[in-house]
Write a protein that holds these residues in place. Structure first.
Motif, PDB file in Angstrom:
ATOM      1  N   VAL A  92       0.856  -1.190   0.000  1.00 42.05           N
ATOM      2  CA  VAL A  92       0.000   0.000   0.000  1.00 42.05           C
ATOM      3  C   VAL A  92       0.890   1.238   0.000  1.00 42.05           C
ATOM      4  CG1 VAL A  92      -1.938  -1.123   1.194  1.00 42.05           C
ATOM      5  CG2 VAL A  92      -0.186   0.048   2.529  1.00 42.05           C
ATOM      6  N   LEU A  93       0.333   2.349  -0.447  1.00 39.82           N
ATOM      7  CA  LEU A  93       1.066   3.611  -0.331  1.00 39.82           C
ATOM      8  C   LEU A  93       1.111   3.980   1.144  1.00 39.82           C
ATOM      9  CD1 LEU A  93      -0.445   5.544  -3.352  1.00 39.82           C
ATOM     10  CD2 LEU A  93       1.794   4.439  -3.203  1.00 39.82           C
ATOM     11  N   ARG A  94       2.274   4.322   1.622  1.00 36.59           N
ATOM     12  CA  ARG A  94       2.429   4.605   3.051  1.00 36.59           C
ATOM     13  C   ARG A  94       1.483   5.720   3.506  1.00 36.59           C
ATOM     14  NH1 ARG A  94       8.146   6.082   5.621  1.00 36.59           N
ATOM     15  NH2 ARG A  94       7.672   8.032   4.592  1.00 36.59           N
ATOM     16  N   ALA A  95       1.292   6.738   2.675  1.00 35.61           N
ATOM     17  CA  ALA A  95       0.427   7.856   3.041  1.00 35.61           C
ATOM     18  C   ALA A  95      -1.036   7.429   3.213  1.00 35.61           C
ATOM     19  CB  ALA A  95       0.526   8.954   1.985  1.00 35.61           C
ATOM     20  N   ASP A  96      -1.459   6.419   2.440  1.00 34.75           N
ATOM     21  CA  ASP A  96      -2.847   5.946   2.518  1.00 34.75           C
ATOM     22  C   ASP A  96      -3.038   4.868   3.570  1.00 34.75           C
ATOM     23  OD1 ASP A  96      -3.437   7.615   0.393  1.00 34.75           O
ATOM     24  OD2 ASP A  96      -3.287   6.019  -1.101  1.00 34.75           O
ATOM     25  N   ALA A  97      -1.949   4.240   3.976  1.00 34.70           N
ATOM     26  CA  ALA A  97      -1.987   3.084   4.888  1.00 34.70           C
ATOM     27  C   ALA A  97      -2.959   2.050   4.321  1.00 34.70           C
ATOM     28  CB  ALA A  97      -2.323   3.517   6.295  1.00 34.70           C
ATOM     29  N   LEU A  98      -3.845   1.531   5.114  1.00 39.67           N
ATOM     30  CA  LEU A  98      -4.758   0.475   4.665  1.00 39.67           C
ATOM     31  C   LEU A  98      -6.129   1.010   4.267  1.00 39.67           C
ATOM     32  CD1 LEU A  98      -3.778  -2.046   7.468  1.00 39.67           C
ATOM     33  CD2 LEU A  98      -3.144  -2.190   5.045  1.00 39.67           C
ATOM     34  N   SER A  99      -6.266   2.332   4.159  1.00 37.96           N
ATOM     35  CA  SER A  99      -7.575   2.941   3.921  1.00 37.96           C
ATOM     36  C   SER A  99      -8.221   2.551   2.590  1.00 37.96           C
ATOM     37  CB  SER A  99      -7.474   4.466   4.009  1.00 37.96           C
ATOM     38  OG  SER A  99      -6.679   4.975   2.937  1.00 37.96           O
ATOM     39  N   LYS A 100      -7.453   2.162   1.575  1.00 41.07           N
ATOM     40  CA  LYS A 100      -8.012   1.824   0.261  1.00 41.07           C
ATOM     41  C   LYS A 100      -8.169   0.320   0.040  1.00 41.07           C
ATOM     42  CE  LYS A 100      -6.647   6.045  -2.011  1.00 41.07           C
ATOM     43  NZ  LYS A 100      -5.962   6.669  -3.146  1.00 41.07           N
ATOM     44  N   VAL A 101      -7.826  -0.466   1.045  1.00 37.39           N
ATOM     45  CA  VAL A 101      -7.941  -1.921   0.922  1.00 37.39           C
ATOM     46  C   VAL A 101      -9.379  -2.320   1.284  1.00 37.39           C
ATOM     47  CG1 VAL A 101      -7.061  -4.142   1.718  1.00 37.39           C
ATOM     48  CG2 VAL A 101      -5.516  -2.176   1.555  1.00 37.39           C
ATOM     49  N   PRO A 102     -10.047  -3.058   0.398  1.00 32.51           N
ATOM     50  CA  PRO A 102     -11.434  -3.464   0.679  1.00 32.51           C
ATOM     51  C   PRO A 102     -11.546  -4.305   1.959  1.00 32.51           C
ATOM     52  CG  PRO A 102     -10.846  -3.928  -1.613  1.00 32.51           C
ATOM     53  CD  PRO A 102      -9.588  -3.523  -0.907  1.00 32.51           C
ATOM     54  N   GLU A 103     -12.660  -4.112   2.667  1.00 32.76           N
ATOM     55  CA  GLU A 103     -12.896  -4.833   3.927  1.00 32.76           C
ATOM     56  C   GLU A 103     -12.814  -6.347   3.743  1.00 32.76           C
ATOM     57  OE1 GLU A 103     -14.217  -3.681   7.118  1.00 32.76           O
ATOM     58  OE2 GLU A 103     -13.676  -1.639   6.577  1.00 32.76           O
ATOM     59  N   GLY A 104     -13.380  -6.857   2.652  1.00 28.43           N
ATOM     60  CA  GLY A 104     -13.366  -8.294   2.405  1.00 28.43           C
ATOM     61  C   GLY A 104     -11.966  -8.850   2.268  1.00 28.43           C
TER      62      GLY A 104
END
Length: 97
Positions: A20-32
């Motif tokens: 992941v992009l460090r700035a975004d962390a896990l925010s764009k990873v789908p919950e599933g």
């Protein structure tokens, strides 16, 4: 195109990693995906550029996935991948001809 990336290891599947992009962390990873991945454990941060070589991934695909979807999932190698590299004579020894 330089990207600062965080790489997380899966607690459920050996050798599965999430970029992941460090700035975004896990925010764009789908919950599933996170549910299937298990609790992400930060392995390390690194700078990715098109010139950088990765051991098991195509750097261009990783960068493209980071730009388009905000993450890249590295799947583990098949567990029996080693068998593909054995000489044919060894693979035939157990054949019941």
């Amino acid at each position: 195109m330089k990207r600062i990336c965080s790489i997380y290891r899966s607690t459920r599947k050996r050798e599965m990693y999430l970029y992941v992009l460090r700035a975004d962390a896990l925010s764009k990873v789908p919950e599933g995906l996170l549910a299937a991945f298990g609790t992400p454990q930060l392995a390390f941060d690194m700078v990715l550029t098109p010139e950088r070589k990765l051991a098991r991934e195509d750097i261009n695909l990783v960068l493209e996935n980071l730009d388009k979807q905000g993450f890249h999932l590295q799947m583990p190698p098949p567990e029996d991948e080693y068998i593909e590299h054995l000489p044919d004579e060894l693979l035939r020894r157990n054949d019941p001809m």
